[in-house]
Design an enzyme around this catalytic site. Sequence first.
Site, PDB file in Angstrom:
ATOM      1  N   THR A   1       0.885  -1.199  -0.038  1.00 43.49           N
ATOM      2  CA  THR A   1       0.039   0.066   0.055  1.00 43.49           C
ATOM      3  C   THR A   1       0.816   1.283  -0.094  1.00 43.49           C
ATOM      4  O   THR A   1       2.195   1.120   0.118  1.00 43.49           O
ATOM      5  CB  THR A   1      -0.967   0.194   1.130  1.00 43.49           C
ATOM      6  OG1 THR A   1      -2.088   1.011   0.914  1.00 43.49           O
ATOM      7  CG2 THR A   1      -0.206   0.269   2.665  1.00 43.49           C
TER       8      THR A   1
ATOM      9  N   CYS B   1      -2.899  -3.449  -2.383  1.00 38.20           N
ATOM     10  CA  CYS B   1      -3.220  -4.587  -1.618  1.00 38.20           C
ATOM     11  C   CYS B   1      -3.314  -5.803  -2.293  1.00 38.20           C
ATOM     12  O   CYS B   1      -3.989  -6.798  -1.897  1.00 38.20           O
ATOM     13  CB  CYS B   1      -4.677  -4.108  -0.868  1.00 38.20           C
ATOM     14  SG  CYS B   1      -4.629  -2.676   0.211  1.00 38.20           S
TER      15      CYS B   1
ATOM     16  N   GLY C   1      -1.843  -0.569  11.521  1.00 36.14           N
ATOM     17  CA  GLY C   1      -3.319  -0.243  11.514  1.00 36.14           C
ATOM     18  C   GLY C   1      -4.152  -0.011  10.352  1.00 36.14           C
ATOM     19  O   GLY C   1      -4.027  -0.829   9.538  1.00 36.14           O
ATOM     20  N   PHE C   2      -4.541   1.420  10.328  1.00 37.82           N
ATOM     21  CA  PHE C   2      -5.326   1.642   8.752  1.00 37.82           C
ATOM     22  C   PHE C   2      -4.729   2.940   8.601  1.00 37.82           C
ATOM     23  O   PHE C   2      -4.091   3.707   9.088  1.00 37.82           O
ATOM     24  CB  PHE C   2      -6.981   2.059   9.529  1.00 37.82           C
ATOM     25  CG  PHE C   2      -7.171   2.845  10.530  1.00 37.82           C
ATOM     26  CD1 PHE C   2      -7.256   4.428  10.011  1.00 37.82           C
ATOM     27  CD2 PHE C   2      -7.166   2.655  11.778  1.00 37.82           C
ATOM     28  CE1 PHE C   2      -7.452   5.329  10.987  1.00 37.82           C
ATOM     29  CE2 PHE C   2      -7.457   3.855  12.706  1.00 37.82           C
ATOM     30  CZ  PHE C   2      -7.411   5.030  12.327  1.00 37.82           C
TER      31      PHE C   2
END
Length: 242
Positions: free
Chosen positions: A94, A193, A175-176
């Site tokens: 990512t 991804c 995390g995000f």
Amino acid sequence: MKEVTFEDLGLIDYKTAWDYQENLSQQIISQKLEARSSNSNVKSPTSNYLIICEHPPVITLGKSGSKQHLLMSESWLRQRGIDFFHVNRGGDITFHGPHQIVGYPILNLDMFFTDIHKYLRTLEEIIIGTLDEYGIKGGRIPGATGVWIDAGNPSGARKICAMGIRCSHWVTMHGFALNVNTDLSYFDYIVPCGFNDKKVTSMEKELGTKVALNDVKKGLKKHFEQLFGVQLVTKTPESALK
């Protein structure tokens, strides 16, 4: 109500933030191991953190990802000021960059629930609830962790928030990454991804206008508190980061 320390690191290079996460997670693990050595039948409370930040342009490849999903050479990236790291989180490849909110919950799941599936779904629900405040309907795709727009449309689904975590001794890190006003052209350098047939989007792209990052942060904090049943206590980041 449990308290979780909240720190906003602002714009910070990826490696510094990664090292900071590692340091905090190791402190929590040490607290847990020390408590167990004195009384193995008690799960003692420890510190917990929610770290948010932005990063200068960087591409990260998770431990389960494929290097083939990086479409440019590392030297090509360096020439354009884009860092690249192999990292110890789950997930594939990512991009992180300015105007994207990256969240790193460093939690002792013994104090919440020892269920990684539930933990990931809770992180997704935090994002979904925040997006809903802007009239953006986020959803899930089975087997594809993260938050998607038009999740039920195979040809039109697009990811707005990527997720990848690491959990050791039931202590989480990574995390995000929520695309707010993110420059999406950077995603052209990777297979995001690992999905060749899926696109990437941002709040700005979905709404047709830029979004105030501080307002989005407030939404994320609110939903984090509600879903984890905690109170966030804001703290100035450690001096080592300054």
